[in-house]
Scaffold this motif. Structure first.
Motif, PDB file in Angstrom:
ATOM      1  N   ARG A 209     -73.226  -5.679 -50.566  1.00  0.00           N
ATOM      2  CA  ARG A 209     -73.821  -4.867 -49.502  1.00  0.00           C
ATOM      3  C   ARG A 209     -73.582  -5.578 -48.179  1.00  0.00           C
ATOM      4  O   ARG A 209     -74.111  -6.654 -47.928  1.00  0.00           O
ATOM      5  CB  ARG A 209     -75.328  -4.695 -49.737  1.00  0.00           C
ATOM      6  CG  ARG A 209     -75.670  -3.871 -50.955  1.00  0.00           C
ATOM      7  CD  ARG A 209     -77.164  -3.652 -51.041  1.00  0.00           C
ATOM      8  NE  ARG A 209     -77.649  -2.896 -49.898  1.00  0.00           N
ATOM      9  CZ  ARG A 209     -78.943  -2.690 -49.657  1.00  0.00           C
ATOM     10  NH1 ARG A 209     -79.854  -3.188 -50.458  1.00  0.00           N
ATOM     11  NH2 ARG A 209     -79.316  -1.994 -48.600  1.00  0.00           N
ATOM     12  N   ARG A 211     -73.818  -6.437 -44.279  1.00  0.00           N
ATOM     13  CA  ARG A 211     -74.909  -6.374 -43.314  1.00  0.00           C
ATOM     14  C   ARG A 211     -74.680  -5.218 -42.341  1.00  0.00           C
ATOM     15  O   ARG A 211     -73.552  -4.934 -41.961  1.00  0.00           O
ATOM     16  CB  ARG A 211     -75.012  -7.698 -42.555  1.00  0.00           C
ATOM     17  CG  ARG A 211     -75.455  -8.876 -43.431  1.00  0.00           C
ATOM     18  CD  ARG A 211     -75.552 -10.130 -42.577  1.00  0.00           C
ATOM     19  NE  ARG A 211     -76.109 -11.255 -43.315  1.00  0.00           N
ATOM     20  CZ  ARG A 211     -75.379 -12.156 -43.949  1.00  0.00           C
ATOM     21  NH1 ARG A 211     -74.063 -12.048 -43.952  1.00  0.00           N
ATOM     22  NH2 ARG A 211     -75.949 -13.163 -44.590  1.00  0.00           N
ATOM     23  N   SER A 212     -75.775  -4.595 -41.947  1.00  0.00           N
ATOM     24  CA  SER A 212     -75.684  -3.463 -41.019  1.00  0.00           C
ATOM     25  C   SER A 212     -75.191  -3.945 -39.661  1.00  0.00           C
ATOM     26  O   SER A 212     -75.599  -5.013 -39.186  1.00  0.00           O
ATOM     27  CB  SER A 212     -77.061  -2.812 -40.867  1.00  0.00           C
ATOM     28  OG  SER A 212     -77.560  -2.419 -42.129  1.00  0.00           O
ATOM     29  N   TYR A 330     -84.488  -0.060 -33.603  1.00  0.00           N
ATOM     30  CA  TYR A 330     -83.402  -0.160 -34.577  1.00  0.00           C
ATOM     31  C   TYR A 330     -83.944  -0.699 -35.900  1.00  0.00           C
ATOM     32  O   TYR A 330     -84.586  -1.750 -35.935  1.00  0.00           O
ATOM     33  CB  TYR A 330     -82.299  -1.082 -34.064  1.00  0.00           C
ATOM     34  CG  TYR A 330     -81.606  -0.563 -32.823  1.00  0.00           C
ATOM     35  CD1 TYR A 330     -80.741   0.524 -32.887  1.00  0.00           C
ATOM     36  CD2 TYR A 330     -81.828  -1.165 -31.583  1.00  0.00           C
ATOM     37  CE1 TYR A 330     -80.111   1.004 -31.744  1.00  0.00           C
ATOM     38  CE2 TYR A 330     -81.198  -0.698 -30.438  1.00  0.00           C
ATOM     39  CZ  TYR A 330     -80.344   0.390 -30.525  1.00  0.00           C
ATOM     40  OH  TYR A 330     -79.723   0.865 -29.397  1.00  0.00           O
ATOM     41  N   SER A 331     -83.674   0.006 -36.984  1.00  0.00           N
ATOM     42  CA  SER A 331     -84.132  -0.420 -38.305  1.00  0.00           C
ATOM     43  C   SER A 331     -83.105  -1.357 -38.932  1.00  0.00           C
ATOM     44  O   SER A 331     -82.006  -1.554 -38.396  1.00  0.00           O
ATOM     45  CB  SER A 331     -84.329   0.796 -39.212  1.00  0.00           C
ATOM     46  OG  SER A 331     -83.061   1.350 -39.562  1.00  0.00           O
ATOM     47  N   GLU A 333     -81.422  -0.686 -41.410  1.00  0.00           N
ATOM     48  CA  GLU A 333     -80.266   0.128 -41.790  1.00  0.00           C
ATOM     49  C   GLU A 333     -79.310   0.298 -40.613  1.00  0.00           C
ATOM     50  O   GLU A 333     -78.131   0.595 -40.798  1.00  0.00           O
ATOM     51  CB  GLU A 333     -80.736   1.510 -42.268  1.00  0.00           C
ATOM     52  CG  GLU A 333     -81.592   1.487 -43.526  1.00  0.00           C
ATOM     53  CD  GLU A 333     -80.821   0.979 -44.730  1.00  0.00           C
ATOM     54  OE1 GLU A 333     -79.644   1.358 -44.881  1.00  0.00           O
ATOM     55  OE2 GLU A 333     -81.392   0.190 -45.513  1.00  0.00           O
ATOM     56  N   ASP A 334     -79.824   0.116 -39.391  1.00  0.00           N
ATOM     57  CA  ASP A 334     -78.993   0.270 -38.191  1.00  0.00           C
ATOM     58  C   ASP A 334     -78.224  -1.013 -37.880  1.00  0.00           C
ATOM     59  O   ASP A 334     -77.008  -0.989 -37.684  1.00  0.00           O
ATOM     60  CB  ASP A 334     -79.863   0.636 -36.981  1.00  0.00           C
ATOM     61  CG  ASP A 334     -80.572   1.969 -37.144  1.00  0.00           C
ATOM     62  OD1 ASP A 334     -79.941   2.894 -37.685  1.00  0.00           O
ATOM     63  OD2 ASP A 334     -81.746   2.073 -36.749  1.00  0.00           O
TER      64      ASP A 334
END
Length: 406
Positions: A209, A211-212, A330-331, A333-334
């Motif tokens: 995964r 990083r955003s 900003y979350s 996920e952002d």
């Protein structure tokens, strides 16, 4: 104190009080209680071996774990007398047993693992994480076992337990650490082979995964929003510097002013502060110089570029930059602070910059081991041009977004 010789009940020994000098309370068969001036009480017994008078220390008086009651001390005194009579020196036998126990303790997995850990060159936080993982997941199962007694099956059983709780990445790291510990034990001559070899191969792969991070077309809006940030000024400037230098967040928050060379327009991070343990030179654009000068003017005096609000003697915490991004809306996920490195790499590769220059700026280790041995170039002049271009490009993206909003 008077020399007492009669056999006594235990309460008379337990009532012995310390005096200015050590004294003895005698029992029978050469057994006595040594009462030290410090208050410590110790059972000792006198015995004769090869016509010489000797003293054998049995242990502390008491009923706590590791201590001896009167009855236990009397039994041990008889054993000592019998051993001496049979031609064995009780003290020599005791020392031999202690040496054997020490040798066994020194060859225990936990002892070897802690010694291996003490020789590591990790940054302080990572070193603490490694030790914590060993203490929680490894030592309970393998800690008290001799390294020569641990089999591959023991390690696989341990890894299966970690894998069963879904901690696949943890299981792989533990496997690698156990293998390194056995490599160290083998190097010291404490075992003949490494039972942890290849144990990581059969652990399920962790789904990667990334990083955003912001895409190029999102950076202009982000930098515009950052200008409107209502929090602390130095946090805003820190996030801006992070975007322009794409240092690792930990490297940025632990920056010291002594690393900053305004005249040379560089940040020089020493090897000890870098993840890969190599000195890292970061060329600074004029925009970055302006940011650092503003920090110097507006932030209280400290050795740290980004000092903690609580204490000027400490840097900001890991969570500070992340919290600021969340305040901006900003979350996770952002974007995450580390994501600015992904953004920079993507943009620079898209615009055709040399991959070696980009990887060097990211302070990545060359995966080609042979090439890494011979290629010592730091591409400093090329990277300086690249960093100036990148800062200018980010500024253009922000200005374009501002024009679109009008």
């Amino acid at each position: 104190m008077p020399k007492l010789t009669a056999s006594k009940p235990e309460r008379l020994f337990s009532s012995a009080k310390p005096s200015k000098k050590d004294y003895k309370v005698y029992d029978q068969n050469g057994l006595y209680l040594l009462v030290r001036s410090s208050g410590v009480t110790v059972w000792q017994v006198s015995y004769t071996f090869k016509s010489k008078r000797n003293t054998f220390t049995i242990g502390n008086f008491g009923r706590a774990v590791g201590c001896c009651s009167l009855a236990q001390a009397r039994m041990k005194a008889l054993e000592v007398k019998a051993m001496a009579k049979s031609g064995v020196d009780p003290n020599q036998e005791k020392n031999s047993l202690l040496q054997e126990e020490m040798a066994l303790t020194e060859n225990c997995f936990e002892t070897i693992a802690r010694e291996w850990h003490s020789k590591g060159t990790w940054v302080k936080k990572h070193a603490a994480n490694i030790l914590r993982s060993l203490e929680s997941d490894v030592f309970p199962d393998l800690g008290d076992k001799l390294v020569t007694d641990i089999k591959k099956k023991d390690i696989i059983t341990l890894l299966d337990k970690v894998e069963a709780r879904g901690a696949l990445d943890v299981a792989k790291r533990i496997s690698q650490r156990i293998q390194s510990i056995f490599d160290y034990a083998e190097y010291k001559g404490l075992c003949d082979y490494n039972p942890a070899t290849n144990t990581a191969k059969y652990i399920k792969s962790v789904e990667t995964r990334h990083r955003s991070y912001f895409k190029e077309n999102e950076m202009g809006e982000y930098l515009y929003n950052l200008d409107q940030y209502q929090g602390r000024t130095f946090i805003r400037l820190g996030l801006e510097l992070l975007a322009h230098t794409f240092l690792r967040p930990g490297e940025l928050r632990q920056l010291l002013w002594e690393y900053v060379n305004f005249e040379a327009q560089q940040i020089v991070v020493p090897a000890i502060a870098m993840k890969m343990r190599n000195e890292h030179v970061v060329p600074l654009s004029q925009h970055c110089i302006n940011i650092l000068e503003e920090i110097q003017q507006k932030i209280r005096k400290s050795d740290w570029v980004f000092p903690s609000v609580i204490s000027a003697h400490k840097p900001i915490t890991d969570a500070t930059l992340t919290r600021a991004l969340r305040i901006m809306g900003y979350s996770g996920e952002d974007v995450v602070p580390h994501g600015f490195r992904h953004t920079a790499s993507t943009i620079l590769n898209t615009y055709g910059f040399n991959r070696d220059h980009i990887e060097k700026q990211l302070a990545h280790k060359d995966t080609n081991k042979i090439r890494a041995v011979y290629n010592h170039s730091d591409y400093l002049s090329e990277r300086a041009k690249m960093m100036h271009w990148y800062s200018d490009h980010l500024t253009k993206l922000k200005l374009n977004h501002e024009r679109q909003k009008k």
